[in-house]
Motif scaffolding. Structure first.
Motif, PDB file in Angstrom:
ATOM      1  N   ASN A 149       0.757  -1.202   0.109  1.00  0.00           N
ATOM      2  CA  ASN A 149       0.011   0.024   0.008  1.00  0.00           C
ATOM      3  C   ASN A 149       0.888   1.280  -0.050  1.00  0.00           C
ATOM      4  O   ASN A 149       1.996   1.247   0.069  1.00  0.00           O
ATOM      5  CB  ASN A 149      -0.931   0.099   1.239  1.00  0.00           C
ATOM      6  CG  ASN A 149      -0.195  -0.215   2.449  1.00  0.00           C
ATOM      7  OD1 ASN A 149       0.882   0.366   2.744  1.00  0.00           O
ATOM      8  ND2 ASN A 149      -0.728  -0.912   3.310  1.00  0.00           N
ATOM      9  N   GLU A 239      -3.755  -7.249  -2.404  1.00  0.00           N
ATOM     10  CA  GLU A 239      -4.178  -7.623  -3.630  1.00  0.00           C
ATOM     11  C   GLU A 239      -3.429  -8.230  -4.890  1.00  0.00           C
ATOM     12  O   GLU A 239      -2.273  -7.733  -4.527  1.00  0.00           O
ATOM     13  CB  GLU A 239      -5.076  -6.473  -4.304  1.00  0.00           C
ATOM     14  CG  GLU A 239      -6.379  -5.864  -3.133  1.00  0.00           C
ATOM     15  CD  GLU A 239      -7.303  -5.010  -4.061  1.00  0.00           C
ATOM     16  OE1 GLU A 239      -7.464  -5.114  -5.143  1.00  0.00           O
ATOM     17  OE2 GLU A 239      -8.131  -4.544  -3.264  1.00  0.00           O
ATOM     18  N   ARG A 274      -9.160  -4.277 -11.180  1.00  0.00           N
ATOM     19  CA  ARG A 274      -9.176  -5.725 -10.502  1.00  0.00           C
ATOM     20  C   ARG A 274     -10.367  -6.348 -10.411  1.00  0.00           C
ATOM     21  O   ARG A 274     -11.186  -5.625 -10.545  1.00  0.00           O
ATOM     22  CB  ARG A 274      -8.835  -5.071  -8.838  1.00  0.00           C
ATOM     23  CG  ARG A 274      -9.650  -4.066  -8.478  1.00  0.00           C
ATOM     24  CD  ARG A 274      -9.127  -3.162  -7.464  1.00  0.00           C
ATOM     25  NE  ARG A 274      -9.399  -3.731  -6.171  1.00  0.00           N
ATOM     26  CZ  ARG A 274     -10.524  -3.395  -5.380  1.00  0.00           C
ATOM     27  NH1 ARG A 274     -11.641  -2.714  -5.815  1.00  0.00           N
ATOM     28  NH2 ARG A 274     -10.669  -4.111  -4.323  1.00  0.00           N
ATOM     29  N   TYR A 309      -9.625 -10.397  -3.901  1.00  0.00           N
ATOM     30  CA  TYR A 309      -9.262  -9.742  -4.920  1.00  0.00           C
ATOM     31  C   TYR A 309      -7.762  -9.890  -5.222  1.00  0.00           C
ATOM     32  O   TYR A 309      -6.790  -9.202  -5.221  1.00  0.00           O
ATOM     33  CB  TYR A 309      -9.323  -8.207  -4.555  1.00  0.00           C
ATOM     34  CG  TYR A 309     -10.762  -7.694  -4.963  1.00  0.00           C
ATOM     35  CD1 TYR A 309     -11.231  -7.223  -6.018  1.00  0.00           C
ATOM     36  CD2 TYR A 309     -11.784  -7.909  -3.937  1.00  0.00           C
ATOM     37  CE1 TYR A 309     -12.535  -6.638  -6.617  1.00  0.00           C
ATOM     38  CE2 TYR A 309     -13.102  -7.436  -4.192  1.00  0.00           C
ATOM     39  CZ  TYR A 309     -13.404  -6.980  -5.602  1.00  0.00           C
ATOM     40  OH  TYR A 309     -14.708  -6.499  -5.732  1.00  0.00           O
ATOM     41  N   GLN A 457      -3.953   2.083  -6.846  1.00  0.00           N
ATOM     42  CA  GLN A 457      -4.717   3.369  -6.436  1.00  0.00           C
ATOM     43  C   GLN A 457      -5.535   3.541  -7.765  1.00  0.00           C
ATOM     44  O   GLN A 457      -6.751   3.845  -7.909  1.00  0.00           O
ATOM     45  CB  GLN A 457      -3.749   4.357  -6.466  1.00  0.00           C
ATOM     46  CG  GLN A 457      -2.760   4.357  -5.181  1.00  0.00           C
ATOM     47  CD  GLN A 457      -3.673   4.563  -4.036  1.00  0.00           C
ATOM     48  OE1 GLN A 457      -3.613   3.442  -3.465  1.00  0.00           O
ATOM     49  NE2 GLN A 457      -4.406   5.452  -3.704  1.00  0.00           N
ATOM     50  N   LYS A 460      -8.543   1.104  -7.984  1.00  0.00           N
ATOM     51  CA  LYS A 460      -9.607   1.485  -6.919  1.00  0.00           C
ATOM     52  C   LYS A 460     -10.359   2.786  -7.399  1.00  0.00           C
ATOM     53  O   LYS A 460     -11.680   3.212  -6.640  1.00  0.00           O
ATOM     54  CB  LYS A 460      -8.939   1.702  -5.707  1.00  0.00           C
ATOM     55  CG  LYS A 460      -8.670   0.258  -5.271  1.00  0.00           C
ATOM     56  CD  LYS A 460      -8.174   0.640  -3.837  1.00  0.00           C
ATOM     57  CE  LYS A 460      -7.910  -0.933  -3.137  1.00  0.00           C
ATOM     58  NZ  LYS A 460      -7.597  -0.737  -1.764  1.00  0.00           N
ATOM     59  N   GLU A 461     -10.111   3.628  -8.548  1.00  0.00           N
ATOM     60  CA  GLU A 461     -10.604   4.890  -8.707  1.00  0.00           C
ATOM     61  C   GLU A 461     -12.121   4.677  -9.213  1.00  0.00           C
ATOM     62  O   GLU A 461     -12.406   3.642  -9.931  1.00  0.00           O
ATOM     63  CB  GLU A 461      -9.954   5.700  -9.828  1.00  0.00           C
ATOM     64  CG  GLU A 461      -8.463   6.365  -9.002  1.00  0.00           C
ATOM     65  CD  GLU A 461      -7.918   6.967 -10.237  1.00  0.00           C
ATOM     66  OE1 GLU A 461      -8.296   6.926 -11.288  1.00  0.00           O
ATOM     67  OE2 GLU A 461      -6.855   7.698 -10.059  1.00  0.00           O
TER      68      GLU A 461
END
Length: 461
Positions: A149, A239, A274, A309, A457, A460-461
């Motif tokens: 992360n 993930e 993802r 995931y 990142q 996940k948007e």
């Protein structure tokens, strides 16, 4: 009387001489002992920690130390070491000194019986282990990924800075660099007469693509792999887009830009996505041995099934070239198959393609696809006889169409994934002895993890 005095003097001289020799021997032994690498394994939660010990190394002390909380994970680690020690063919002779307790990290840092910390386990904790180790002046030899992360990535940059100040190394275990087909793909890509140069590529047709397919249930060292339940918690394991993709992003850098430093400013994320692998209760039990899902996985359970995931894909620009990386996790491979890899490097003169499907017997095979077949076969045969034979003697090419050749690498170079850990470790030991990594390794490690975190990142948007 005179003879007696002479005799006493001779004895005293002989005694002093022997004492001096013994002291010199002791000092030499002590010096050699101090110069040897001594492994300390911290909290081994992944079988990769044991694979580092599947062979012996001349410059590594045969006593290895393990610091961990008690539980099935460290027990599995010790069982694997014992199996290596007692096997019939090329048995190892590791002596394991154990410390079990809740304060295992503090105990390792206080005692420091070794000089290299080996770590492979919960990815959520790994960067904190690494940071603590380099602050204490310890070298780090770590399984991927080092971070999962954005917060971890910031700590990683700090860790590399402290490691440099304390003159210690941080090195992640990139086994895929030693897979023979990948090595061959890289080697051909350095030959302008065969490959030309890497095209710029596009999002629809990247210059370089890599995809790997993995399986939750499989066999390791001949035994069914039992995975800890936390392996399916993306907050602990990470993930898929920041875990296994680490290898693929590393290969993109290593093959497309060999020996070059790559900065984070050289990376532009184009798109990323993802998606989950869904496991039933029975499948989860088969791979973990647990009859029910732990409470901490309840956040990922829908209609009685576990959504992990573990799958991810990213397309990005690196030093002006477009790359694509994909990772897929299935539950179990079909009978007779295993983890697979697909890769393509597109050159101005040819494409270098690795396939591992049914036609290849689920073993990786390199194909070369010429864009202009005229005169290509002659150039290929010359390359095989000269540059290729120096590194991979016995390699041959079979023409399978007017513009495509299948490259056959002798089996002696196909040693398998588990054996690659020994090769990476020998590489690390060489760097340890030299006291430094190649100039491109650290900046490229930082950029590698910057890339995977940016992909997460974006996805996940």
């Amino acid at each position: 009387m005179k003879n007696c005095v002479i005799g006493m003097a001779f004895c005293l001289l002989f005694s002093c001489g022997e004492k001096g020799k013994n002291e010199k021997k002791d000092m030499t032994a002590e010096s050699e002992s101090k110069s040897m690498v001594k492994f300390m394994t911290l909290d081994p939660g992944h079988f990769h920690a044991a694979l580092v010990h599947k062979k012996m190394y001349g410059q590594v002390d045969s006593t290895t130390y393990v610091f961990a909380p008690e539980g099935p994970e460290v027990a599995d680690f010790l069982n694997k070491i014992e199996a290596y020690n007692t096997r019939e063919e090329a048995p190892t002779h590791w002596k394991v000194e154990k410390f079990f307790g809740d304060d295992y990290v503090e105990e390792m840092l206080a005692e420091k019986p070794g000089n290299v910390m080996v770590v492979a386990g919960k990815n959520s904790k790994k960067i904190d282990y690494i940071l603590a180790a380099v602050k204490a002046g310890l070298n780090v030899y770590a399984d991927k990924p080092l971070v999962i992360n954005k917060e971890g990535f910031e700590k990683l940059k700090e860790a590399f800075k402290i490691a440099k100040e304390n003159n210690v190394l941080i090195y992640d275990i990139m086994t895929e660099r030693f897979e023979s087909t990948t090595m061959m793909q890289k080697l051909f890509s350095t030959m302008p007469e065969i490959f030309g140069e890497l095209v710029e590529g596009s999002a629809d047709e990247p210059a370089i693509s890599k995809e790997s397919v993995h399986h939750f249930f499989k066999y390791v060292s001949g035994q069914p792999l039992v995975r800890p339940a936390w392996f399916f918690d993306v907050e602990e394991e990470g993930e898929g887009i920041v875990d296994v993709t680490t290898h693929l992003v590393d290969l993109v850098q290593w093959e497309a830009f060999p020996g070059q430093q790559i900065d984070t400013t050289d990376i532009e994320m184009i798109n990323a996505r993802r998606w989950p692998t869904v496991l039933s209760q029975d499948e989860f039990e088969k791979v973990t041995g647990l009859g029910e899902f732990p409470d901490y996985l309840s956040k990922d359970i829908k209609d009685g099934k576990l959504y992990v995931y573990s799958n991810g894909e990213m397309t990005y620009r690196i030093k002006g070239k477009v790359a694509k990386v994909s990772v897929i996790w299935n539950y179990q491979a079909p009978e007779g198959t295993g983890d697979t890899h697909y890769s393509i490097m597109r050159g101005t003169k040819s494409n270098l393609i690795i396939k591992q499907g049914e036609e290849e017997g689920y073993k990786p095979v390199l194909y070369i696809e010429a864009k202009d077949p005229e005169g290509f076969e002659g150039a290929l045969n010359q390359a095989l006889a000269n540059k290729i034979s120096q590194q991979f003697p016995g390699t041959s090419a079979e023409k399978i169409s007017g513009s495509q050749w299948r490259i056959t690498i002798p089996d002696t170079f196909k040693i398998g994934h588990e054996a690659h850990f020994g090769q990476v470790t020998e590489n690390f030991l060489k760097y340890f002895e030299e006291g430094e990594l190649p100039s491109w390794e650290v900046p490229n490690m930082i950029t590698k993890y910057y890339t995977t975190i940016e992909a997460l990142q974006k996805a996940k948007e």
